[in-house]
Design an enzyme around this catalytic site. Structure first.
Site, short mmCIF file in Angstrom:
data_model
loop_
_atom_site.label_atom_id
_atom_site.label_comp_id
_atom_site.label_asym_id
_atom_site.label_seq_id
_atom_site.Cartn_x
_atom_site.Cartn_y
_atom_site.Cartn_z
CB THR A 5 36.81 32.69 33.41
OG1 THR A 5 37.64 33.47 32.45
CG2 THR A 5 37.70 32.34 34.56
CB ILE A 6 32.34 31.32 35.56
CG1 ILE A 6 33.06 32.44 36.25
CG2 ILE A 6 31.55 30.72 36.34
CD1 ILE A 6 34.02 31.73 37.48
N GLY A 22 28.57 38.79 39.12
CA GLY A 22 28.62 40.11 38.20
C GLY A 22 27.26 40.66 38.40
CB SER A 24 31.46 37.86 43.63
OG SER A 24 31.76 38.31 44.94
CB CYS A 25 35.42 34.79 43.51
SG CYS A 25 35.84 36.48 42.63
CG ASN A 26 37.02 38.86 46.42
OD1 ASN A 26 38.04 38.32 46.94
ND2 ASN A 26 36.96 39.68 45.48
NE ARG A 67 40.83 38.03 39.12
CZ ARG A 67 39.55 38.73 39.04
NH1 ARG A 67 39.68 40.03 39.41
NH2 ARG A 67 38.50 38.32 38.54
CG HIS A 85 40.30 37.70 45.02
ND1 HIS A 85 40.48 38.60 44.26
CD2 HIS A 85 39.33 36.82 44.49
CE1 HIS A 85 39.75 38.62 43.34
NE2 HIS A 85 38.91 37.62 43.44
CD GLN A 101 41.23 34.82 40.05
OE1 GLN A 101 41.65 34.74 41.36
NE2 GLN A 101 41.77 34.91 39.03
#
Ligand code: NAD
Length: 337
Positions: free
Chosen positions: A12-13, A111, A140-142, A169, A221, A301
């Site tokens: 994904t990333i 992560g 991280s995204c958040n 999410r 999110h 995200q």
């Protein structure tokens, strides 16, 4: 001459990082890695990326599937100036041993624990701290979403404390092995969540406590943020601070942005894979009551950390200064246009 970059973990990333690097003049993707010959591996080759085996003894698995790999991760690392590790949570720390052995600079993702790297990174908040470093972690995204929002306010107006609730999410859209079908999961149940300390890994002087809940959605999110300010501030002050930051995009319910579904529908028309690199802040959520700022934002995200990875490459390899790099990343990814 363009610097040479490896992407270890074309998921994904990783696939988004590779595509974003391909848009830059000062860097190039030398190769990407996969652990198995699945559709992502085939697409990587179709897009023109040289494919390597992330795990050396998997070469034969690729070969028996009829997929030609150029070699192993070790072969790839010997050709590059830097590797962007986009492997699953906690695997980056394992991969670090190889990066150390070969003396290759590496960027890790959120992560990983913060001690995997010398610096936890967010471009607008602490670009300079990553300059010349060997190991950097893009948070991280958040944490990226929270840090951008808090820093944008904090750089103009002193902050007393932050309290944020994150509605997360449950999994990414591609997942079919896990999820939460019908429930709301406090995650963690005992507060606070790890996101506050993660923000402090970049902004150590911010007093922040966070709570997080997982809900059955895959696209974004949502953060509900309350910030107690040191001095009086107006809604207009906050709105203009956000309007001036290209990595924050303002949305308004009057335009029909009544949920994350509508924001993503907008992003589908705007970008490849509906990647929204910006914090999506609801302008009409911004309020000030008794010296406290309230704001709600949504975070895609899968894409918010992509510009940060590009800026981290430039900082670590000392290709550009902060302003120049952020401007170039924004221009090439069409952020703030
Ligand atoms: P992903 O599962 O989509 O992709 C991981 C990729 O790494 C896969 O292609 C997998 O085949 C590959 N891989 C597996 N083992 C490997 C190994 N030993 N070495 C190299 N590659 C290996 O995961 P992702 O969502 O892209 O997450 C990657 C990192 O980015 C994680 O640290 C994650 O926490 C972080 N992150 C994810 C998101 C998100 O929402 N997806 C957002 C921000 C940060």
């Amino acid at each position: 001459m363009a610097v040479k970059v490896a992407v270890n973990g074309y998921g994904t990333i990783g696939k988004r990082v590779a595509d974003a690097i391909s848009l830059q003049k000062d860097m190039e993707v030398v190769g990407v890695t996969k652990t198995k010959p699945d559709f992502d591996a085939k697409m990587a080759i179709k897009k023109g990326y040289r494919l390597y085996a992330a795990i050396p003894d998997r070469v034969k698995v690729f070969e028996s599937a009829g997929l030609e790999v150029e070699g192993t991760i070790e072969d790839l690392l010997k050709e590059v100036d830097i590797v962007v590790d986009c492997s699953p949570n906690k695997i980056g720390a394992e991969n670090k041993k190889l990066y150390e052995k070969l003396g290759v600079k590496a960027i890790f993702q959120g992560g990983e624990k913060k001690d995997v790297a010398e610096v936890s990174f967010n471009a607008i908040a602490n670009y300079e701290e990553a300059v010349g470093k060997q190991f950097v972690r893009v948070v991280s995204c958040n944490t990226t979403g929270l840090t951008r929002l808090i820093y944008t306010i904090k750089k103009n107006f002193p902050i007393k404390k932050v309290r944020a609730t994150m509605i997360r999410r449950v999994v990414d859209p591609k997942e079919d092995k896990k999820g939460l079908v019908n429930g709301i999961q406090p995650n963690p149940i005992k507060l606070p969540s790890h996101h506050g300390p993660d923000v402090q890994s970049i902004l150590p002087d911010v007093n922040i406590i966070t709570a997080a809940f997982k809900v059955p959605t895959t696209i974004m999110h949502v953060h509900s943020v309350a910030i107690e300010m040191e001095k009086d501030i107006s809604e207009e002050d906050i709105k203009s601070a956000f309007a001036e930051e290209p990595r924050i995009m303002l949305f308004n319910s009057e335009d029909g942005f009544t949920s994350t579904a509508k924001i993503i529908e907008f992003a589908r028309d705007l970008r490849l894979r509906y990647d929204l690199y910006e914090n999506a802040v609801w302008e009409d959520s911004i309020g000030v009551v008794d010296g406290e700022v309230y704001v709600t934002q949504a975070i895609n995200q899968e894409s918010i950390v992509i510009p940060e990875n590009i800026d981290a490459i430039r900082a670590m390899l000392e290709l550009m200064d902060k302003e120049e790099s952020i401007k170039e990343t924004n221009r090439t990814l069409k952020i703030g246009v």
